[in-house]
Design a protein around this motif. Sequence first.
Motif, PDB file in Angstrom:
ATOM      1  N   GLU A  64      -6.966  -1.644  10.886  1.00  0.00           N
ATOM      2  CA  GLU A  64      -8.338  -1.674  11.417  1.00  0.00           C
ATOM      3  C   GLU A  64      -9.115  -2.870  10.881  1.00  0.00           C
ATOM      4  N   HIS A  65      -8.953  -3.127   9.608  1.00  0.00           N
ATOM      5  CA  HIS A  65      -9.679  -4.237   8.997  1.00  0.00           C
ATOM      6  C   HIS A  65      -9.372  -5.552   9.719  1.00  0.00           C
ATOM      7  N   PHE A  66      -8.080  -5.825   9.893  1.00  0.00           N
ATOM      8  CA  PHE A  66      -7.740  -7.105  10.529  1.00  0.00           C
ATOM      9  C   PHE A  66      -7.931  -7.079  12.043  1.00  0.00           C
ATOM     10  N   GLY A  67      -8.032  -5.876  12.605  1.00  0.00           N
ATOM     11  CA  GLY A  67      -8.393  -5.807  14.022  1.00  0.00           C
ATOM     12  C   GLY A  67      -9.802  -6.361  14.198  1.00  0.00           C
ATOM     13  N   ALA A  68     -10.684  -6.019  13.257  1.00  0.00           N
ATOM     14  CA  ALA A  68     -12.072  -6.488  13.340  1.00  0.00           C
ATOM     15  C   ALA A  68     -12.196  -7.948  12.892  1.00  0.00           C
ATOM     16  N   GLU A  69     -11.334  -8.344  11.947  1.00  0.00           N
ATOM     17  CA  GLU A  69     -11.446  -9.690  11.364  1.00  0.00           C
ATOM     18  C   GLU A  69     -10.459 -10.681  11.979  1.00  0.00           C
ATOM     19  N   ARG A  70      -9.910 -10.289  13.102  1.00  0.00           N
ATOM     20  CA  ARG A  70      -8.852 -11.058  13.725  1.00  0.00           C
ATOM     21  C   ARG A  70      -9.187 -12.548  13.857  1.00  0.00           C
ATOM     22  N   HIS A  71     -10.457 -12.824  14.140  1.00  0.00           N
ATOM     23  CA  HIS A  71     -10.815 -14.220  14.408  1.00  0.00           C
ATOM     24  C   HIS A  71     -11.315 -14.971  13.189  1.00  0.00           C
ATOM     25  N   SER A  72     -11.303 -14.299  12.032  1.00  0.00           N
ATOM     26  CA  SER A  72     -11.691 -15.052  10.847  1.00  0.00           C
ATOM     27  C   SER A  72     -10.442 -15.587  10.137  1.00  0.00           C
ATOM     28  N   VAL A  73      -9.263 -15.250  10.674  1.00  0.00           N
ATOM     29  CA  VAL A  73      -8.019 -15.783  10.122  1.00  0.00           C
ATOM     30  C   VAL A  73      -7.766 -17.143  10.783  1.00  0.00           C
ATOM     31  N   GLU A  74      -7.183 -18.072  10.048  1.00  0.00           N
ATOM     32  CA  GLU A  74      -7.060 -19.442  10.563  1.00  0.00           C
ATOM     33  C   GLU A  74      -6.021 -19.583  11.675  1.00  0.00           C
ATOM     34  N   VAL A 102       0.837  -1.201   0.000  1.00  0.00           N
ATOM     35  CA  VAL A 102       0.000   0.000   0.000  1.00  0.00           C
ATOM     36  C   VAL A 102       0.873   1.252   0.000  1.00  0.00           C
ATOM     37  N   MET A 103       0.268   2.375  -0.388  1.00  0.00           N
ATOM     38  CA  MET A 103       0.960   3.663  -0.320  1.00  0.00           C
ATOM     39  C   MET A 103       0.294   4.510   0.757  1.00  0.00           C
ATOM     40  N   GLY A 104       1.094   5.109   1.605  1.00  0.00           N
ATOM     41  CA  GLY A 104       0.553   6.078   2.568  1.00  0.00           C
ATOM     42  C   GLY A 104       0.109   5.447   3.876  1.00  0.00           C
ATOM     43  N   THR A 105       0.214   6.266   4.923  1.00  0.00           N
ATOM     44  CA  THR A 105      -0.086   5.746   6.256  1.00  0.00           C
ATOM     45  C   THR A 105      -1.584   5.479   6.443  1.00  0.00           C
ATOM     46  N   GLU A 106      -2.448   6.202   5.703  1.00  0.00           N
ATOM     47  CA  GLU A 106      -3.884   5.976   5.866  1.00  0.00           C
ATOM     48  C   GLU A 106      -4.269   4.572   5.427  1.00  0.00           C
ATOM     49  N   ALA A 107      -3.650   4.147   4.325  1.00  0.00           N
ATOM     50  CA  ALA A 107      -3.947   2.801   3.823  1.00  0.00           C
ATOM     51  C   ALA A 107      -3.463   1.748   4.819  1.00  0.00           C
ATOM     52  N   VAL A 108      -2.327   2.037   5.459  1.00  0.00           N
ATOM     53  CA  VAL A 108      -1.827   1.103   6.481  1.00  0.00           C
ATOM     54  C   VAL A 108      -2.819   1.053   7.645  1.00  0.00           C
ATOM     55  N   ALA A 109      -3.290   2.247   8.055  1.00  0.00           N
ATOM     56  CA  ALA A 109      -4.244   2.305   9.168  1.00  0.00           C
ATOM     57  C   ALA A 109      -5.498   1.495   8.848  1.00  0.00           C
ATOM     58  N   GLU A 110      -5.922   1.580   7.583  1.00  0.00           N
ATOM     59  CA  GLU A 110      -7.114   0.811   7.181  1.00  0.00           C
ATOM     60  C   GLU A 110      -6.869  -0.687   7.288  1.00  0.00           C
ATOM     61  N   PHE A 111      -5.696  -1.094   6.835  1.00  0.00           N
ATOM     62  CA  PHE A 111      -5.332  -2.524   6.906  1.00  0.00           C
ATOM     63  C   PHE A 111      -5.340  -2.984   8.364  1.00  0.00           C
TER      64      PHE A 111
END
Length: 806
Positions: free
Chosen positions: A287-297, A276-285
């Motif tokens: 946040e996304h996996f913070g919410a989806e933490r338990h859907s990862v194997e 990704v480019m830019g810190t905002e995109a990193v922040a999104e990543f």
Amino acid sequence: MTEPTSTRDGLDEAKAEWTELAERIQSYQAAYYERDESLVSDAEYDGLMQRLEEIERRFPELAGQDSPTRRVGGGVSELFAPVVHAQRMYSLDNVFSIDEFRGWAEKVARDLGGAPAFLCELKIDGLALNLRYENGKLVTAATRGDGVTGEDVTANIAYIPGIPQRLSGTGHPPLVEVRGEVYFPVAAFAELNAHREALGEKVFANPRNAASGSLRQKSEGKSPERLALMHEGFERLRLTVHGIGAWEHPPVHSQSEMYELLASWGLPVSKYAKVVMGTEAVAEFIEHFGAERHSVEHEIDGIVIKVDNFAQQGSLGSTSRAPRWAIAYKYPPEQVNTKLLDIRVGVGRTGRATPYAVVEPVFVAGSTVSQATLHNQDVVRAKGVLIGDTVVLRKAGDVIPEILGPVTELRDGSEHAFVMPTECPECGTPLRAMKEGDIDLRCPNARSCPAQVRGRVEHIGSRGGLDIEVLGEVVAAALTQPLFPERAPLADAHGVVGEAGLFDLTVKDLFPVVVVVRDAETGLPKLNDDGSQREAMPFQRRRDIKKDGPFVAPGPDISNVDDAGSADSNAADSGSADSGAADAGEQPSTNKPTEASARLDFAGDELSVPSANAIKLIENLELAKTKPLWRILVSLNIRHVGPVAARALADFFGSLDAIRAASRDELAQVEGVGGIIADSLLEWFEIDWHQEIVRRWTAAGVQFSIPGHPGPGAAAEVEGVLSGLTIVATGSLDGFTRDGAKEAIIAAGGKAASSVSKKTDYVAAGPGAGSKLTKAEELGVPVLDAAQFAVLVTEGPDALGLTSNG
Ligand SMILES: NC(=O)c1ccc[n+]([C@@H]2O[C@H](COP(=O)([O-])OP(=O)(O)OC[C@H]3O[C@@H](n4cnc5c(N)ncnc54)[C@H](O)[C@@H]3O)[C@@H](O)[C@H]2O)c1
């Protein structure tokens, strides 16, 4: 006079603190890296490291080469041969907030003279491994160790699926070190632990310790069963590659390109990595996996953010401990260590006796936890916890907290085992299993065990029952007052509590009383954030409230009680020490249920200032008498008869008399009822005190029939937007419980079916929908999501602009 330099700046104190911290950290590292035990939680460990860094920032002279901040934690156990890595292995520096990450990213951009592309990856909570391939052939596999020398685990690696002994493809360099993380998928971890437990082996507290403990094993001296267990461990481990070490002139320019190349050679790379480019995109990543933490194997404890370009990585370089071109963002912990203070037993609405852990209050995943259920005595045994142990407690998101196991290394001999009581803690009746082989013990005194009556009364007031606003957990407890049940408003002339008298209550019966607030399903006392029992006084009158002090009851019975303090001490001595609520006597609290407060009622009839709650309750009970029949049926607390079955029964039969007159077959054939519920109904009607409830409620004016219902079979159709339509709800529909979705369909006049056929008009499907969804798609039945379903049940199909099936 000027002070000597060292003390002037607080260097001496800092040095003492530094030494103590460093020693503690080293002892935790030894346990963690060598024995796969976490003596403290990761969060606590990280906190100590941060403190150490803070001290070193103020006093750089303390940061010697042997500081834990300068070294890769870990070592080489004597069990394994040492392997020197061709290129050093590093740890990672951490950030704990997006702001901190931004600070790091700004510095990187400054050093590079421009913002780089970032590669975001999941931080796998496992064990680092270094694979050395020479001309495409695996030569050694080693743990990270201290970063320079690791442990030789080559023999064990052969059993882990997915790690190639020989690389596929072409163009392999003479030497390449591939780094990755060995981990246990979450599901495999639970199964492995179950097997270990059966063999009397130590259970691992988390998948990371399990991965490390499983991989770092030797076959020597193992019995055949333990060898099999060891191999089971190897076979369940997985590897994900996340870096390279020694490799002269790699043919690609960035880490992301390199992953493609490694994948083409048959190495397992992560499917989640993203440039990704830019810190905002990193922040999104993040946040996304913070919410989806338990859907990862696998477990993740954070996100690793790397500068993608190799040349830029090279120009940033590394410290002695970690690269400057990567950083780990750590998620808030879901696992903490705390003390197991006690194991107590609660009794719920159905009489089930549930052991639960009382722990030192600890903040985890957004709230303070002070207790956790232990389900039954087998679970307590299986977890191997002793009262007094330091235990690992896990709370993932909104999931209820769970004790994972003890930290056995911290035992000092003062711990003792839990013994399951043989009697109901609330009424003293001997506990027993309902059926042979049933592990759950129950209190068979369904009729008058205060815990069960309290649970049933709360259930009557619940939204699925008569939906009586004031009749919640507190009022239910007050009506059945466990400390002095014979004084409870719902006690009969013999002092036995029961719901039969519920609709006979008057305002006069509702005297002020202090109650312990408990959970209806488990009977567990609810606790305040500081761990004390939560107490309440629902029928408090205005003049009872003493300014600036705890409640003191008026009236002749307590004329000798001059303040609440002495009232409390009376209570502690009162003769009911073996009742469940006697626990209250152990908790420091100002408002304990006291004999005085339980008695104050009888201060006379005068209720010059009656409690608003009391008036409201009586008014609401009056209104409840004519609520729909299905609600009354739910309120009878018949096993398995929830809102859906109750509606089906009410619609079909029209009255309780008709239900009672029906045969098993007649009951079972009603859509939404079935054999189990039919049996449960027949059993229920046979019991005398159940008949008594119906008789007294009827006498009090409760309506057990639907006015104008034409009789069994001729179900009174509800007219609504879904009249004539058959709908199947499957999976988890946002905004609806399983029963709630069915109820919504029925309330709108539709038919809630449980299987999909050609006759089905719509299928509402949420996550987790399985074969019903497949069937719907096969048959061409329109499928709705949760949002569309919500529109369907409120506005009807036209609002969706869809045509139904057929
Ligand atoms: N509880 C305890 O007593 C205790 C003791 C020691 C260490 N620890 C834990 O271990 C941490 C320190 O261990 P550490 O030095 O291994 O650091 P770390 O685990 O925080 O981070 C470095 C490691 O992350 C791993 N990793 C996972 N996914 C990765 C990816 N996508 N890319 C790169 N690397 C990835 C690598 O193996 C790397 O070595 C502490 O923060 C703490 O959480 C706990």
